[in-house]
Design an enzyme around this catalytic site. Structure first.
Site, short mmCIF file in Angstrom:
data_model
loop_
_atom_site.label_atom_id
_atom_site.label_comp_id
_atom_site.label_asym_id
_atom_site.label_seq_id
_atom_site.Cartn_x
_atom_site.Cartn_y
_atom_site.Cartn_z
N GLN A 109 0.65 -1.38 -0.07
CA GLN A 109 -0.10 -0.06 -0.10
C GLN A 109 0.67 1.34 0.18
OE1 GLN A 109 -2.65 -2.01 3.10
NE2 GLN A 109 -3.76 -0.47 2.36
N HIS B 293 1.15 -9.20 4.62
CA HIS B 293 -0.15 -8.44 4.56
C HIS B 293 -0.84 -8.42 3.16
CE1 HIS B 293 -2.07 -4.74 6.71
NE2 HIS B 293 -2.63 -4.95 5.51
N ASN C 41 -1.52 -11.10 8.41
CA ASN C 41 -2.36 -10.13 8.56
C ASN C 41 -3.66 -10.53 8.47
OD1 ASN C 41 -2.87 -7.20 9.19
ND2 ASN C 41 -3.84 -7.25 6.98
N GLU C 42 -4.66 -10.67 9.26
CA GLU C 42 -6.33 -10.83 9.22
C GLU C 42 -6.33 -12.13 8.24
OE1 GLU C 42 -7.98 -7.50 7.31
OE2 GLU C 42 -8.04 -6.27 9.08
C1 BGC Z 1 -6.48 -3.88 6.22
C2 BGC Z 1 -5.49 -2.71 5.59
C3 BGC Z 1 -6.55 -1.88 4.94
C4 BGC Z 1 -7.55 -1.41 6.04
C5 BGC Z 1 -8.59 -0.45 5.86
C6 BGC Z 1 -7.65 -3.63 7.08
O1 BGC Z 1 -8.32 -4.71 6.87
O2 BGC Z 1 -5.56 -4.65 6.95
O3 BGC Z 1 -4.78 -3.12 4.56
O4 BGC Z 1 -6.12 -0.84 4.36
O5 BGC Z 1 -8.26 -2.32 6.57
O6 BGC Z 1 -9.71 -0.80 4.78
#
Ligand code: BGC
Length: 408
Positions: A17, A111, A155-156
């Site tokens: 990003q 990520h 991440n997530e």
């Molecule tokens: C993510 C980010 C994203 C943010 C806002 C999160 O779920 O980890 O990469 O930019 O949300 O949408």
């Protein structure tokens, strides 16, 4: 209220990003295929790849003591088994810059983006990916581990389940049959069913691979370095209207609790939460009349964060770090009041005895918001993408002062 000593006050970014020019990644490919679902390509992003020193110095100067950023697998291992020492050295310089500025680095190993060669062999739908990911993590830990303090593996890792449950993504069948998936497969000359990218992977095939990847990556890190290891979980404050509690509980069990339970073996769990979701007896309910929305179309609901912390703490039973919380808005004073509300919620959790170790605002910079491109403005720092000039917003100064005082 004073926050505990050593509380981490930070901002977060993710490599794809902000870094720019990430051409070996599956996301770059998807941004350029026929029928792409991205509104624009990421391009040079914020050129953080070259400007990280200036950005880390800005963060430190504002009063923060931590920075969460991610390593890009596609840079470190651009082809299977070919590791780039030059790219590992780049991340070593980034980690060193954090330490020079008394900033604790919180490193995320994955990520959302993966190398194209991973996407071409089934991505996170293929069991081998867990092993390949852990191998790359071990390699990164050997090269960088002495500078690690806290590491988030994936991440997530519940992202797909959450997106599908929220109605943001179509069914697994629609993903498999999508035009962009077929086009991406054609561009890298593999059969359409072989191409798979993390945010759009088929949930039924990927869930166990992701959990296994987390376990193996954590193991590889623990045997190589002495640092805190955890995963991050995407969370909503799931609120049931009377009579719909069992539906809410089922949704929470599937999309959040299963992952939070896996976090019990970890040193902490990263909570990422942006809004609430109301659930009725027939499923998701629209926001109530008069609701205020962010640029992402989320209902402004800063109380969601404290609810997510309580849920994560109850299920995972390990310390919590808010690894992401933020708001996309052009109104910077609204950002301040939103974050102040979130921080008061965290203070309340601390008073209740919950071990919350840190707060990371998403995001340090106005950056590439995936499918939404450069539209939504989450940043504490504005970026002029023509000149790459940074402009510190008032919210950054306010949050930096709060961090320095360690008090809300
Ligand atoms: C993510 C980010 C994203 C943010 C806002 C999160 O779920 O980890 O990469 O930019 O949300 O949408």
């Amino acid at each position: 209220m004073k926050f505990p000593q050593g509380f981490l006050w930070g901002a977060a970014t993710a490599a794809h990003q902000v870094e720019g020019g990430n051409i070996n990644s599956d996301a770059w490919l998807l941004e350029h295929v026929d029928g792409t679902v991205y509104s624009e390509p990421s391009g040079d992003a914020c050129d953080h790849y070259h400007r990280y020193r200036e950005d880390i110095a800005l963060l430190a100067g504002l009063g923060f003591n931590a920075y969460r950023f991610s390593l890009e697998w596609a840079r470190i291992e651009p082809e299977e088994g070919e590791f780039s020492l030059a790219q590992l050295e780049h991340y070593r310089r980034m980690l060193a810059a954090c330490h020079e500025h008394a900033i604790k680095p919180v490193v995320t190993l994955h990520h959302f983006t993966s190398p194209r060669w991973i996407a071409a062999r089934g991505g996170w739908e293929s069991a081998d990916t867990a092993l390949l990911f852990a191998r790359c993590c071990e390699r990164a830990a050997k090269h960088l581990g002495d500078l690690f303090t806290t590491v988030c593996t994936i991440n997530e890792l519940n992202l797909g389940t959450v997106l599908q449950q929220s109605g943001f993504l179509h069914s697994d069948d629609a993903i498999v049959g999508s035009r962009w998936r077929r086009a991406a497969a054609r561009m890298i000359a593999v059969e359409p069913e072989m191409f798979s990218s993390f945010p759009f992977c088929v949930r039924s095939r990927s869930r166990d691979v992701l959990l296994e990847a987390h376990r193996r990556a954590a193991q590889a890190l623990r045997s190589t370095v002495n640092c805190a290891v955890g995963m991050t979980v995407a969370m909503f404050d799931l609120q049931a209207v009377p009579g719909a509690e069992y539906i809410r509980d089922r949704a929470a069990a599937e999309s959040q609790d299963l992952f939070l339970q896996a976090a019990r073996a970890d040193d902490f769990v990263g909570v990422q939460c942006y809004t609430r979701q109301r659930i009725g007896t027939r499923g998701l309910l629209p926001p109530e009349p008069g609701a205020e929305f962010t640029q992402m179309g989320y209902e402004m609901w800063p109380d969601a964060v404290q609810a997510a912390i309580r849920q994560a703490n109850a299920v995972a039973q390990v310390p919590v770090v808010v690894t992401e919380s933020g708001v996309a808005t052009d109104d910077d004073s609204r950002r301040i009041s939103y974050v102040e509300h979130v921080l008061n919620g965290i203070a309340q959790c601390l008073r209740e005895g919950i071990d919350v170790r840190g707060y990371f605002y998403w995001s340090l910079l106005d950056n590439f918001e995936w499918l939404f491109g450069y539209g939504p403005k989450f940043g504490l720092i504005e970026v002029d993408r023509r000149t790459q000039r940074r402009k510190v917003k008032l919210s950054a100064e306010w949050l930096g002062r709060t961090a320095r005082n360690n008090e809300i």
